[in-house]
Scaffold this active site. Sequence first.
Site, PDB file in Angstrom:
ATOM      1  N   GLY A   1      -8.729   1.470 -23.775  1.00  0.00           N
ATOM      2  CA  GLY A   1      -7.727   2.146 -23.245  1.00  0.00           C
ATOM      3  C   GLY A   1      -7.541   1.830 -21.855  1.00  0.00           C
ATOM      4  O   GLY A   1      -7.898   0.832 -21.151  1.00  0.00           O
ATOM      5  N   SER A   2      -6.646   3.015 -21.023  1.00  0.00           N
ATOM      6  CA  SER A   2      -6.301   2.573 -19.698  1.00  0.00           C
ATOM      7  C   SER A   2      -7.615   2.142 -18.654  1.00  0.00           C
ATOM      8  O   SER A   2      -7.656   2.207 -17.407  1.00  0.00           O
ATOM      9  CB  SER A   2      -5.425   3.685 -19.039  1.00  0.00           C
ATOM     10  OG  SER A   2      -4.559   3.620 -20.124  1.00  0.00           O
ATOM     11  N   THR A   3      -8.600   2.922 -19.152  1.00  0.00           N
ATOM     12  CA  THR A   3      -9.958   2.817 -18.118  1.00  0.00           C
ATOM     13  C   THR A   3     -10.246   1.198 -17.554  1.00  0.00           C
ATOM     14  O   THR A   3     -10.808   1.418 -16.489  1.00  0.00           O
ATOM     15  CB  THR A   3     -11.384   3.275 -18.951  1.00  0.00           C
ATOM     16  OG1 THR A   3     -11.355   2.373 -20.148  1.00  0.00           O
ATOM     17  CG2 THR A   3     -11.117   4.606 -19.393  1.00  0.00           C
ATOM     18  N   ILE A   4      -9.730   0.291 -18.143  1.00  0.00           N
ATOM     19  CA  ILE A   4     -10.104  -1.031 -17.614  1.00  0.00           C
ATOM     20  C   ILE A   4      -8.854  -1.373 -16.682  1.00  0.00           C
ATOM     21  O   ILE A   4      -9.129  -2.595 -16.122  1.00  0.00           O
ATOM     22  CB  ILE A   4     -10.359  -1.997 -18.683  1.00  0.00           C
ATOM     23  CG1 ILE A   4      -9.107  -2.029 -19.771  1.00  0.00           C
ATOM     24  CG2 ILE A   4     -11.561  -1.883 -19.522  1.00  0.00           C
ATOM     25  CD1 ILE A   4      -7.716  -2.507 -19.561  1.00  0.00           C
ATOM     26  N   LYS A   5      -7.793  -0.738 -16.460  1.00  0.00           N
ATOM     27  CA  LYS A   5      -6.732  -0.956 -15.463  1.00  0.00           C
ATOM     28  C   LYS A   5      -7.359  -1.398 -14.125  1.00  0.00           C
ATOM     29  O   LYS A   5      -6.966  -2.420 -13.619  1.00  0.00           O
ATOM     30  CB  LYS A   5      -5.776  -0.032 -15.429  1.00  0.00           C
ATOM     31  CG  LYS A   5      -4.833   0.022 -16.633  1.00  0.00           C
ATOM     32  CD  LYS A   5      -3.849   1.180 -16.851  1.00  0.00           C
ATOM     33  CE  LYS A   5      -3.092   1.188 -18.043  1.00  0.00           C
ATOM     34  NZ  LYS A   5      -2.094   2.245 -18.329  1.00  0.00           N
TER      35      LYS A   5
END
Lengths: 372, 626
Positions: free
Chosen positions: B330-334
């Site tokens: 999910g967005s944790t790697i943005k």
Amino acid sequence: MNTTMNRTDRHSHILFRLHIDGPLTIGLLLMAAVSLMLLYAASGQDIALVQKQSVRVCLAFMAMFILAQFPPSFYQRWAPPVFFIGVVLLLSVLLFGVSGKGAQRWLHIAFFKFQPSEILKVVTPVMVAAYLSQHRLPPSFRHLTIAFSMAFVPAYLIAKQPDLGTSILVAASGLFVIFFAGIRWKLLMIAGGCVSAFTPVFWYFFMHDYQRQRVITFLNPESDPLGAGYHIIQSKIAIGSGGLTGKGWLQGTQSKLEFLPERHTDFIFAVLGEEFGFLGVAALLLLYLYIVGRGLYIATQAQGSFERLLAGALTLTFFVYIFVNIGMVSGLLPVVGVPLPLISYGGTSMVTLMAGFGVIMSIHTHRRLISQ
Amino acid sequence: MRRIREELKDTNAEQVLFFHRAIAALVGICLLMSLLLINVYRLQVVAFDDYQTRSNDNRIRVVPIAPTRGLIYDRNHVLLAENRPVYNLEIIPEQVKDLTKMVTELCELLNLDASYQEKFFKDVKKQRRFKPVLLAEMLDEDQVAIFSVNQHHYPGAAIQASLRRYYPFGDTLTHSLGYVAKINTNDLEKLERKGKIANYAATRDIGRQGVEKFYENLLHGQVGYQEVEVNNRGRIIRTLKYQPPVSGHDIVLNIDIVLQKKAEHLLADRRGAIVMLDPNTGAVLAMESSPSYDPNLFVNGISNTDYNMLLQDKDRPLINRTTQGIYAPGSTIKPMLAVMGLNENKINPTQKFFGDKFFQIPGTKRKFRDWKPEGHGWVTVYEAIEKSADTFFYDLAYRTGIETIHDYMKKFGFGQYTGIDLHEESKANLPSEDWKITRFKQPWYTGDTISVGIGQGYWTVTPLQLARATSILVKRGQDVVPKMLNTILDPKVSPPQTNTAQDKVPRIRLQRPLDWQVSLDGMYQVNHGKSGTARRAFRSAKYKAGGKSGTAQVIGMKEDEEYDATKIKERFRDHALFVGFAPFDDPEVVVAVILENAGGGSANAAPVARKMLDTYFQDTLKVAKR
């Protein structure tokens, strides 16, 4: 033959008058000493056991002494009735006997038990010797046949109990008399041949399973090392590991750690082998040989065929014990319950044998100054 | 005396005859005596060595002595795994005359029910000869006393005292600490192949999972020996030789039990994982996977029923979710993608991007929607991270391309083993064109790249990978290898890989090192900014922290595992994820949280991360930093 002159000194000798044969007694006393020493080791240093056996040894010596007092003629006279009673008792054991350990060997008479087969062990050779010595030797065919049956009838009855070991000894003692009586060699061979031919029949029809098992185990003890072969394997290990000089008195690990069963009874020879080595074994065999030799010498010096036959047969029977026990313990023969004479723990065998030696001494010390 | 009958006896002849017979007898006797002597000679001289060996074989036994297993402590020397004395009743069947009788009597004496007898006799059939067979395990003190007093009645039976592994914290640490279990045939084969089987001659248990398995060599120690003399009944008479065993090494883990228990508490009754690392050393301070199970069950031998229950449990308690759980990040790697974008000059810190409601690949119709239906409007990269704008990153991914994304993300440790000292780990999946062709025999589509841009699609990670990647980000590109082991309590022994030996050389070099700060500042805003997705969770925190929330959809356990479509329908909701670090200026700790099917990451996972960090700063007994 011996001159009467030399005999006078000997006859007045105190021992002779007490009807004790010196050389034989010395040999027997040595045996007693060896026995107690070995028993102490084999029993795990059980003083109480050794004490018990010493009492037995004393009793046995007493029996020997007592029997030596009676002249041979006494035995010759009383042999037939005792023999007859013995056979009857054997029959009653078979018919009404008390069983112990799966065998009918005992009779209950007025509060105590006894084994009639033990009587027969002593009486049979006396009986056969008494019978054969009445007639010319070597015996005729007719006399031989009767003598054979005198040996085999009690043997057969004992074998039915079943007690194969004792029955063989009883038969042997009778057969030795026949041998000394002069049965022709040819006849002996034929008889031997017949017995051998009879063996397979004997094996299949007359032997019990456990007896067969013992022979099989003897031929290949390793086939059941933890069961039937255990005794003999442990025994050989005990003897073999003794080496030349043995591990030392009381140091035998096979006996100390209880790997060797029956070590104070039938297998005591293995304790000797383990603790005293080959030298110890040789020494014991020499001692036995000395006793046997003395017995045979007495036999040749005896006056009268009854005396000769009896002394010779008793001596040879003694040797059979030795050979069968040591042979069994060292793996030459199948296991049969035969104790090592004069050494194994136990009273019956010792008393019987010492009684026999008493008779031999009687034969030797009742000789007349002038042979008739 | 009757002497003469029909025949005349010739006394002389008879004497001579007798004499000859006597000689014959004597010769026979001598021959037989010689025979006996020769036979004995064969035994005592010729075969002496053989019989002496057998005599010794009878009486000498070599008894191996098991070494004491090393203890395991947490970083503050709280005991996590210990050895407890245990008393077992064993019988050597060959030494017992009447086995059935004795077993019946013993069971009555010690109050053991019939099941013990049944099991015993089954085992007797299987066991080798002269080896003891277990009748009853773990006797209590009363039983031990009763038996000892009556022991002489029961030759062949004996009480064996041994040490058994015990985990005082039970299911709190199962996945990370692992457990030991009885050695089975597979273990024996492996030990044999490695040439180690002699060392395990007396050992009952072997490490089966986790730290216990990974550090088996350190923990086991060396077997000792006792050469004893035994008697016929196998009873030991005396000791001839004694070589003491060498205990296994005691080890200290990086785990902090206070943090671990907090994590367990936060995950109670939920499916999820929490992992906490020290980004400077890679030390794993907490590793919790929920649901869990009691490792002590395995030490004593878990029943088939219980084990099957664990196996069939829909919530998959046997999996270590921190290392084996596979989720879309999910967005944790943005933040990591942002760093890539800056370095690749696809974006710059001051530039603004219009975050529309959706993104479309030019010339296609498909709409990739933002999580916020109305879009975010103009955002800088900082704001894109702070508010977790999807379209910004769709665009970034589109313009960068999957291969470059793959190259960068690989450097953050995605799609690879983390190097942690545990065996149970999954690589998850970092997709690429080659990968898709190999895996699905299909070409990579641009649309696949778009999904990857917000951490969906074919990209999967484990929570530990996420924590590690965040640590690398926090350390500005310096590699971080997670480590369970802290030290070995024997100064003479050095651990297989020390924590301090790290790559001082940054693995990821940026053209402009200040670009790291852009992502980090963005992550600061997530927690403390006016529109940060986690601002509520980090309200009134006593420290400054950076973070990133995420919301994911894939339910997966192992990458080669097939999942049941019907189950997805039941467990339809998104996973909640969050990564965070604190203190912001000089981070000491990184935390990654995942809550399966909990919904939105910021609403659900961020508060959990906050509580973990609070505990770290307040309640832990902090050891001096390395």
